[in-house]
Each structure stands twice: as C-alpha cells, then as structure tokens.
Design a protein around this motif. Structure first.
Motif, PDB file in Angstrom:
ATOM      1  N   VAL A  41      30.381 -18.463 -16.847  1.00 50.62           N
ATOM      2  CA  VAL A  41      29.944 -18.226 -18.231  1.00 50.62           C
ATOM      3  C   VAL A  41      30.972 -18.756 -19.222  1.00 50.62           C
ATOM      4  O   VAL A  41      30.619 -19.458 -20.187  1.00 50.62           O
ATOM      5  N   PHE A  42      32.236 -18.453 -18.999  1.00 50.65           N
ATOM      6  CA  PHE A  42      33.255 -18.814 -19.989  1.00 50.65           C
ATOM      7  C   PHE A  42      33.542 -20.315 -19.982  1.00 50.65           C
ATOM      8  O   PHE A  42      33.753 -20.910 -21.046  1.00 50.65           O
ATOM      9  N   LEU A  43      33.585 -20.921 -18.806  1.00 50.96           N
ATOM     10  CA  LEU A  43      33.797 -22.370 -18.770  1.00 50.96           C
ATOM     11  C   LEU A  43      32.639 -23.103 -19.435  1.00 50.96           C
ATOM     12  O   LEU A  43      32.848 -24.090 -20.161  1.00 50.96           O
ATOM     13  N   THR A  44      31.425 -22.630 -19.178  1.00 48.05           N
ATOM     14  CA  THR A  44      30.264 -23.259 -19.810  1.00 48.05           C
ATOM     15  C   THR A  44      30.319 -23.104 -21.330  1.00 48.05           C
ATOM     16  O   THR A  44      30.135 -24.068 -22.080  1.00 48.05           O
ATOM     17  N   GLY A  45      30.572 -21.874 -21.798  1.00 46.10           N
ATOM     18  CA  GLY A  45      30.645 -21.647 -23.241  1.00 46.10           C
ATOM     19  C   GLY A  45      31.780 -22.410 -23.882  1.00 46.10           C
ATOM     20  O   GLY A  45      31.622 -22.981 -24.975  1.00 46.10           O
ATOM     21  N   PHE A  46      32.956 -22.450 -23.228  1.00 42.46           N
ATOM     22  CA  PHE A  46      34.089 -23.171 -23.787  1.00 42.46           C
ATOM     23  C   PHE A  46      33.808 -24.672 -23.848  1.00 42.46           C
ATOM     24  O   PHE A  46      34.115 -25.322 -24.860  1.00 42.46           O
ATOM     25  N   ALA A  47      33.243 -25.230 -22.770  1.00 40.93           N
ATOM     26  CA  ALA A  47      32.949 -26.669 -22.749  1.00 40.93           C
ATOM     27  C   ALA A  47      31.919 -27.031 -23.815  1.00 40.93           C
ATOM     28  O   ALA A  47      32.070 -28.035 -24.529  1.00 40.93           O
ATOM     29  N   LEU A  48      30.861 -26.223 -23.935  1.00 44.20           N
ATOM     30  CA  LEU A  48      29.846 -26.497 -24.957  1.00 44.20           C
ATOM     31  C   LEU A  48      30.442 -26.375 -26.359  1.00 44.20           C
ATOM     32  O   LEU A  48      30.176 -27.195 -27.241  1.00 44.20           O
ATOM     33  N   GLY A  49      31.237 -25.336 -26.578  1.00 43.51           N
ATOM     34  CA  GLY A  49      31.815 -25.140 -27.902  1.00 43.51           C
ATOM     35  C   GLY A  49      32.737 -26.264 -28.309  1.00 43.51           C
ATOM     36  O   GLY A  49      32.661 -26.780 -29.436  1.00 43.51           O
ATOM     37  N   VAL A  50      33.623 -26.664 -27.397  1.00 44.52           N
ATOM     38  CA  VAL A  50      34.557 -27.747 -27.708  1.00 44.52           C
ATOM     39  C   VAL A  50      33.814 -29.064 -27.865  1.00 44.52           C
ATOM     40  O   VAL A  50      34.106 -29.866 -28.768  1.00 44.52           O
ATOM     41  N   GLY A  51      32.819 -29.294 -27.006  1.00 43.52           N
ATOM     42  CA  GLY A  51      32.062 -30.542 -27.084  1.00 43.52           C
ATOM     43  C   GLY A  51      31.249 -30.673 -28.366  1.00 43.52           C
ATOM     44  O   GLY A  51      31.003 -31.791 -28.836  1.00 43.52           O
TER      45      GLY A  51
END
Length: 434
Positions: A41-51
C-alpha cells in the motif's frame, strides 16, 4: 508457610511466561501479513504521489498515504506495548495553525517528520517481520511436529526408494530409531522455543519502537531531565532563601534581644563599679540587677539556639524534641507521635522547625485554646500536621509569619500546604521525604 507460598509463586511465574509466549507469537504471526500489506500500500501510494507531483493530484495522494501510515503506526504502537511490557508515548504530529486555508491544512503532513518515519516503517518493516516470522514458524512447527511424531509418522508413505534422515546420518533405519530421532529434535525446539520466540518478537518490536516512538521517547526524556533540573534549581533557590531568611531572623533576634541586654549589662556593671566606693548598697543592687539580666540573656540565647538545632533533637530524636517543644507551648498541645525511628538529619530538623514555627504562630496570633501535632509515615513520606481551633486566616503569602516555612520545606525536598478559613481553625501540613 514456605511450602504453601512457593508453589503459588512458581505457578504464577510459569503462567506469566506462557502468557508472554502467546503474546510474542501472535505479535510476530500477525506482523508478517501486516508487513506485506503496508509495503504494498505505501510503496504504491508513495510512487503514485511522487510520480504525479507535477500535477495537483500527487499532493493529495502523498498526504493520504501519510495518513494511512499514521493509522498503521497507531495500531503497531498498541501491539508493541504488551511485547515490551511498557506504554509507548504517542508522538507529536504537526498541526495546521487555526484559521489556515484548505491547502495549508492539507499539506501540513508533508512537513511532519514523524509522519515520514511512520511511512518508512511501513515500507521496510517486512524485513524484520519476515525474519521473525521464519524463526517463530520454524520453532513452533519443529517443537509440535517432533513431540507429536508418533501421531503422524504412520501416515507418511515409505518405499524402497525413500530414505529417512536418521538413516542418512548413519543412525539406523528402524522405526524406533526414527521416532526417537524426531522426538529428540522436538525436545530441542521445545526447550529453545521461548527464548527464540522472545528474541524474534523483540527484534521486530524494537525496530518498530525506534521508528514509531523513538523521537517521542527522546522528547519525554529531555522534558523529564529539564523538569528535574528545574526542580533541583528551585530546591537550591529555596534552600538559599530559607538560609538567608533564617540568618536575617537570627540576626534581628540577637540584635533586639541578647545584644541589647548585654549592652545594658555592661552599663550596669560600669555604674556598679563607680558606686562601690560611694554607695556600696546601691552597687550591690545594681550587681543583683545585672545578674538578673544575665539569666534572662542566657535564657533568650537558649531559646534562639532551639530554632537552629536543639541538642535534644540531635541526641534523642524527633519525638523527644517535639515533646519538649509542646511542653514549653503556652497553648495546650495534644501529641500523636508514633514510634518512627531516626530519620535523616535534614528531615528531622525541618520537621522540628515546622512544628516550632507553627506553635509560635498559634501562640501569637490564633487565640486558640487547643492545638494538635501529628506525625505519620506514609507512601508519600513523613507527614507533619499542626492543627488548632483558633480564629483562622493564616497565610503562606509574603509578609506573613509562616512564609519562611515554604522555602524551608521545599529546600528539604518536601511540600507545604495550609488550610485556614476565616471562620476559624488552621491546619498546616508538611510532606517530607523519608
């Protein structure tokens, strides 16, 4: 008596050990799936947010991910408590100022260090969780499987091409050898199960504690150190103030009392010296008056010395000193002084000073007909209580007779309280360390 208490204590200790084993096991077993969930969950949210930071959408995604990390961190702190047998402090999260706009309130978590620590824990927690999970599962299955081998060994198919581990090790190929070998393995895992599970749980819990509560615990320790420093400083200042007040009072009392009497004594003796040749009878009268002045001066000096450190307090203790003090009081005093043994010198001196000052104040201002002095030891320390049935209205404020007691008691590490309603009665209580 020993034979009846020891088994109960042993049973209680064994019960606590097995209870802790259950707590540690469930913590590790549940931590593994939680670690997989949080890393995804956190890696997905972090990657989407930064991207998507180049667009407005990236910021809300990052903020939502940080809030999710806070939620999982709160759950993890609650889970860590029983494992570490302590309460973890809730960290401080930065909040928006009152009246802040929507975007400012929304973006505040992005500047909060603890929120990013929560996110970091959620992303990398699967590493200690996986290690702990492997050890716990291996040891539990090893212990249960080895100790119950006689229940399931018959269900394993065997043929000419199957070779058991005891046979590979050259221990033999019989059924008895095989069962004995697996039972020995089970005993080994069972005997080492508790320390291994405990160590695995502590590995995972201490890792989470460092990231989720390390800063908050450091802040608490700093706050406690500052509070202790402030308390020590206040106690030192109170000691200096109490000492200064006592010295000034002693100086004033000596100046107003014994010093004036000694000056008069010197003048009387000088006059008597001149009268011996011309008027011997007048000289004898003057000498007699000088002797009376000498006795009064000695009595006043003794009274002043009692306020510093009376010999009876040093030689016989607090109970005897307070009994003598009550005997000299002009107001009848009822004493409740249990046998408490000797106390530290500073505590005994402070308690004596509190009672002496309180009784003096009662005699001068309260118009009381009866007074009561009580000593009592409790979990808080030594309680010294002085009560009277006088007019009340006493105060610890500056300018009142009891003001110096506050600094004296605080210097000894205690607390002083006063209840004195204007409709009558005064209760003075000092709590001293003992």
């Amino acid at each position: 008596m020993t034979t009846t208490i020891t088994p109960a204590l042993g049973h209680g200790r064994i019960s606590r050990i097995f209870r802790q084993l259950g707590v540690d096991t469930q913590y590790v077993l549940l931590g593994f799936p939680l670690g997989i969930i949080t890393v995804v969950v956190f890696l997905t949210g972090f990657a989407l947010g930064v991207g998507l930071l180049v667009t407005v959408v990236g910021f809300p995604i990052l903020v939502a991910t940080l809030f999710q990390a806070r939620g999982f961190a709160t759950v993890e702190r609650a889970r860590i408590g029983p494992v570490l047998r302590t309460r973890l402090p809730h960290p401080y999260y930065r909040k928006a100022q009152p009246g802040a706009g929507f975007w400012r309130r929304t973006l505040v978590p992005l500047g909060d260090g603890q929120s990013w620590m929560d996110l970091l824990h959620g992303i990398i927690r699967f590493i200690p969780s996986t290690i702990a999970f492997c050890f716990v599962v291996t040891w539990w299955f090893g212990a249960i499987g080895g100790l119950t081998v006689t229940l399931w060994d018959w269900a394993i198919p065997r043929g000419p091409d199957n070779t058991d581990l005891p046979e590979l090790l050259g221990l033999g190929s019989g059924t008895g050898i095989r069962l004995l070998f697996h039972t020995a393995i089970g005993i080994f895992f069972a005997l080492t199960l508790m320390p291994v599970v405990r160590g695995a749980a502590l590995l995972e819990a201490q890792f989470a504690r460092a990231l989720l509560s390390g800063v908050a615990e450091l802040r608490e320790r700093v706050a406690e150190a500052e509070a202790g420093r402030d308390a020590a400083r206040a106690q030192t200042e109170a000691a200096v103030s109490a000492e200064t007040t006592a010295l000034r009072r002693l100086e004033r009392d000596i100046h107003d009392g014994p010093q004036q009497r000694l000056v008069r004594l010197a003048m009387d003796l000088g006059r008597a010296d001149l009268q011996f040749d011309s008027d011997p009878s007048a000289a004898r009268a003057t000498v007699a008056e000088a002797l009376s002045q000498t006795r009064e001066t000695l009595e006043e000096l003794r009274s002043l010395s009692r306020g510093i450190a009376p010999p009876i307090l040093v030689d016989r203790g607090l109970r005897a000193a307070l009994t003598a003090l009550a005997g000299r009081s002009t107001v009848p005093v009822d004493l409740e002084l249990p046998e408490i043994g000797r106390l530290p010198e500073s505590v005994e001196t402070t308690a004596y000073f509190v009672v002496a000052e309180a009784l003096t104040n009662v005699a001068k201002h309260s118009h009381a007909t009866e007074c009561k002095v009580t000593l009592q030891r409790s979990a808080y320390g030594m309680l010294v209580t002085v009560e009277d049935d006088g007019v009340g209205g006493a105060s610890l404020a500056k300018g009142h007779g009891l003001r110096g007691l506050t600094d004296r008691v605080k210097a000894a590490g205690g607390e002083l309280s006063l209840t004195s309603p204007v409709d009558g009665g005064t209760r003075l209580t000092a709590i001293l360390p003992a």
